[in-house]
Design an enzyme around this catalytic site. Structure first.
Site, mmCIF file in Angstrom:
data_model
loop_
_atom_site.group_PDB
_atom_site.id
_atom_site.type_symbol
_atom_site.label_atom_id
_atom_site.label_comp_id
_atom_site.label_asym_id
_atom_site.label_seq_id
_atom_site.Cartn_x
_atom_site.Cartn_y
_atom_site.Cartn_z
ATOM 1 C CB SER A 226 37.043 32.478 46.725
ATOM 2 O OG SER A 226 37.899 33.319 46.482
ATOM 3 C CB CYS A 281 27.903 30.458 44.608
ATOM 4 S SG CYS A 281 26.320 31.340 44.091
HETATM 5 P P1 NAD Z 1 37.727 34.752 43.117
HETATM 6 O O1 NAD Z 1 37.643 35.172 44.451
HETATM 7 O O2 NAD Z 1 38.965 34.392 42.685
HETATM 8 O O3 NAD Z 1 37.623 36.001 42.136
HETATM 9 C C1 NAD Z 1 36.562 37.164 42.451
HETATM 10 C C2 NAD Z 1 37.230 38.465 42.080
HETATM 11 O O4 NAD Z 1 38.112 38.920 42.960
HETATM 12 C C3 NAD Z 1 37.672 38.597 40.707
HETATM 13 O O5 NAD Z 1 37.183 39.738 40.049
HETATM 14 C C4 NAD Z 1 39.143 38.732 40.986
HETATM 15 O O6 NAD Z 1 39.853 39.479 40.034
HETATM 16 C C5 NAD Z 1 39.152 39.292 42.207
HETATM 17 N N1 NAD Z 1 40.276 38.727 43.080
HETATM 18 C C6 NAD Z 1 41.102 37.454 42.969
HETATM 19 N N2 NAD Z 1 41.913 37.438 43.929
HETATM 20 C C7 NAD Z 1 42.281 38.683 44.392
HETATM 21 C C8 NAD Z 1 42.719 39.395 45.463
HETATM 22 N N3 NAD Z 1 43.809 38.703 46.093
HETATM 23 N N4 NAD Z 1 42.794 40.505 45.709
HETATM 24 C C9 NAD Z 1 41.643 41.302 45.453
HETATM 25 N N5 NAD Z 1 40.783 40.696 44.397
HETATM 26 C C10 NAD Z 1 40.992 39.611 43.927
HETATM 27 O O7 NAD Z 1 36.500 33.912 42.806
HETATM 28 P P2 NAD Z 1 36.107 33.282 41.285
HETATM 29 O O8 NAD Z 1 37.018 32.025 40.924
HETATM 30 O O9 NAD Z 1 36.085 34.435 40.113
HETATM 31 O O10 NAD Z 1 34.738 32.848 41.500
HETATM 32 C C11 NAD Z 1 34.349 31.551 42.118
HETATM 33 C C12 NAD Z 1 33.841 31.836 43.466
HETATM 34 O O11 NAD Z 1 32.796 32.791 43.822
HETATM 35 C C13 NAD Z 1 33.421 30.652 44.209
HETATM 36 O O12 NAD Z 1 34.013 30.495 45.589
HETATM 37 C C14 NAD Z 1 31.854 30.796 44.201
HETATM 38 O O13 NAD Z 1 31.178 29.870 45.406
HETATM 39 C C15 NAD Z 1 31.863 32.051 44.369
HETATM 40 N N6 NAD Z 1 30.730 32.812 44.182
HETATM 41 C C16 NAD Z 1 29.773 33.285 45.282
HETATM 42 C C17 NAD Z 1 28.447 33.699 44.857
HETATM 43 C C18 NAD Z 1 27.546 33.938 45.945
HETATM 44 O O14 NAD Z 1 26.608 34.733 45.580
HETATM 45 N N7 NAD Z 1 27.622 33.610 47.158
HETATM 46 C C19 NAD Z 1 27.924 33.866 43.532
HETATM 47 C C20 NAD Z 1 28.942 33.274 42.572
HETATM 48 C C21 NAD Z 1 29.980 32.820 42.979
#
Ligand code: NAD
Length: 499
Positions: A226, A281
């Protein structure tokens, strides 16, 4: 209940921090496994192992490294059913969609088989009198990646395949929601011939991520997830002197022109809006019909298609279009945004709020929703919903439609549906969004092109996979050599042009 592990130095290793995250079966709502959450010490141990293993791997010639990828492709195909089942069980997506998740990762692994070609440097013979100049692409050392829940096979492979084939060691910190497939992939890479310690999986949350961001030996960080976390990781990683690329959230608009084939546009919107429960995404979350008449025709075509969608568990096989969302918290967030849409005046044309599935009442299912007359000031327009909710924003003209997409803070993907080549061409040229579809709703580039958004969907410059991945995972060294004659003809003390 199953206790999952980390994958360190070629073996499954239990966590020692005493902290765990629940891994759900989203279809039943049951906790099916405990995922260990690594401490900073456990991360440091993985980094030490990686640093010790990496020099020998970097010294292995590129063709041999590529052969590991070749064998890995065979193993992925061999284990496709097993991987897809494990993926669906933790993520909730249908089996064909889970196979697509593995397949789109596998295609990047295939691309990486071309590493010997990609890693060739440049050479200039006689750049000056008796002087040759050449460049080398050398691995960075220990690299790391942090991946989201929604593509637990594809995105890890998009990172570790190019990282490893370039001669780096790679530490993967996958999503704690669905960590089993990443662990399986690491074991398969080793079966394919990868030396121990080159690809490791450290499960965890913020503590593990921060430990990777702050560890001085880790040279680069790849992140997909995200936008707020992407921004945080980019800032902290860069200020620690690392090479960082972060890919964030999205709000993808599909412009429907009055001359579009409306059946084709409606079919595309249903697949791109509701497939994988909208947890992609590159999902289309905003439909922008141009003109009220186009909007009315589009809605008329969409409603019966949406009402026919079959929502259910992956175990129901081909009879299901999409499954549950990943967690109860995700479901509550989606339902909260739907309520905000109603409260802020959008028209809920298809209401899936009372959806319930017999025998799966505790599963995280969300019925499909369609909003009409959404406006840019509403939360359902501004925020990424990441659920089976499609918003329709009516635009008065093509200019108004393109402006909407351009003014949105996200810029991952977009599409235009039209029969007019001139409009399509103008759209592709002017739009400030990274991936554009012309009569293609989810324009995910293939492995040999690159993937990446613009605006708040990305932090950093190079894209994922394709030639950019080889740039991200190597650094260039340029050698100027005077050989065999040189010093013996007398030293030179001035900084001169080579003419
Ligand atoms: P997320 O940001 O919650 O988590 C992603 C990763 O970050 C996980 O491994 C998680 O453990 C880690 N994380 C979470 N909170 C954290 C923090 N406070 N500090 C450090 N690390 C942390 O995302 P999600 O819910 O797993 O995935 C969905 C999101 O990913 C959506 O916003 C989607 O659009 C995005 N996404 C983007 C793409 C792209 O290529 N742009 C592709 C796939 C998904």
């Amino acid at each position: 209940m199953e206790e999952l592990s980390h994958y360190l130095d070629g073996a499954l290793v239990k966590g020692t921090s005493g902290r765990f995250a629940d891994v759900y079966n989203p279809a039943t709502g049951e906790v099916q496994a405990k995922c260990p959450l690594a401490s900073a010490d456990e991360v440091a141990k993985a980094v030490d192992i990686a640093a010790a293993a990496q020099p020998a791997w970097a010294a292995t010639n590129p063709q041999r490294r590529a052969r590991v990828m070749m064998e890995f492709v065979r193993l992925l195909n061999r284990d496709m059913d097993k991987l897809a089942e494990a993926l669906s069980r933790e993520h909730g997506k249908t089996i064909p969609d889970a196979k697509g998740d593995v397949q789109r990762g596998l295609e990047v692994v295939e691309y990486c088989i071309g590493a010997p070609q990609m890693l060739k440097g440049e050479y200039t013979d006689s750049a000056g009198p008796g002087i040759d100049m050449y460049s080398m692409k050398q691995p960075l050392g220990v690299t790391a990646g942090i991946t989201p829940f929604n593509f637990p096979a594809m995105i890890p492979m998009w990172m570790f395949a190019p990282a490893v084939v370039c001669g780096n060691a790679f530490i993967l910190k996958p999503s704690e929601r669905d960590p089993s497939v990443p662990l399986m992939l690491a074991a398969l890479m080793e079966e394919a011939g990868l030396p121990k310690g080159i690809l490791q999986v450290v499960n965890g949350d913020k503590e593990a991520v921060d430990a990777l961001l702050d560890h001085p030996v880790v040279q680069s960080i790849g992140f997909v997830g995200s936008t707020p976390i992407a921004e945080y990781i980019y800032g902290r990683g860069c200020s620690n002197g690392k090479r960082v690329q972060c890919f964030g959230g999205a709000k993808n608009h599909m412009i429907v022109m009055p001359d579009a084939d409306m059946d084709q546009a409606a079919d595309a919107l249903v697949g791109a809006g509701y497939g994988a429960a909208g947890e992609r995404c590159m999902a289309i979350s905003v439909a922008v019909p141009v003109g009220d008449e186009t909007a009315d025709r589009l809605i008329e075509k969409l409603v019966p298609r949406i009402e026919k969608l079959k929502v259910g568990p992956y175990t129901a096989g081909d009879d299901v279009d999409y499954g549950p969302v990943v967690t109860s918290a995700a479901k509550q967030n989606i339902l909260g945004l739907i309520q905000s849409g109603i409260d802020q005046g959008a028209e809920l044309v298809v209401d899936g709020r009372d959806f319930s599935l017999q025998g799966y009442e505790d599963g995280f299912f969300v019925g499909p929703h369609l909003f009409d007359r959404v406006t840019p000031d509403m939360d359902i327009y501004k925020k990424e919903i990441f659920g089976p909710v499609l918003s329709t924003v009516r635009a008065g003209s093509y200019e108004e439609a393109i402006k909407l997409a351009m003014d949105h803070e996200y810029g991952n993907g977009t599409a235009i549906f039209t029969r007019d080549g001139d409009a399509a061409r103008d759209f592709a040229n002017r739009i400030n969004i990274g991936m554009v579809g012309v009569n293609v709703p989810i324009p995910v580039p293939l492995a040999y092109h690159t993937f990446g958004g613009w605006k708040k969907s990305v932090f950093g410059d190079l894209n994922q996979h394709g030639p950019d991945a080889f740039k991200f995972y190597t650094r260039t060294k340029t050698v100027t050599s005077r050989w065999p004659s040189g010093i013996k003809e007398g030293g030179e003390f001035n900084f001169k042009a080579m003419d």
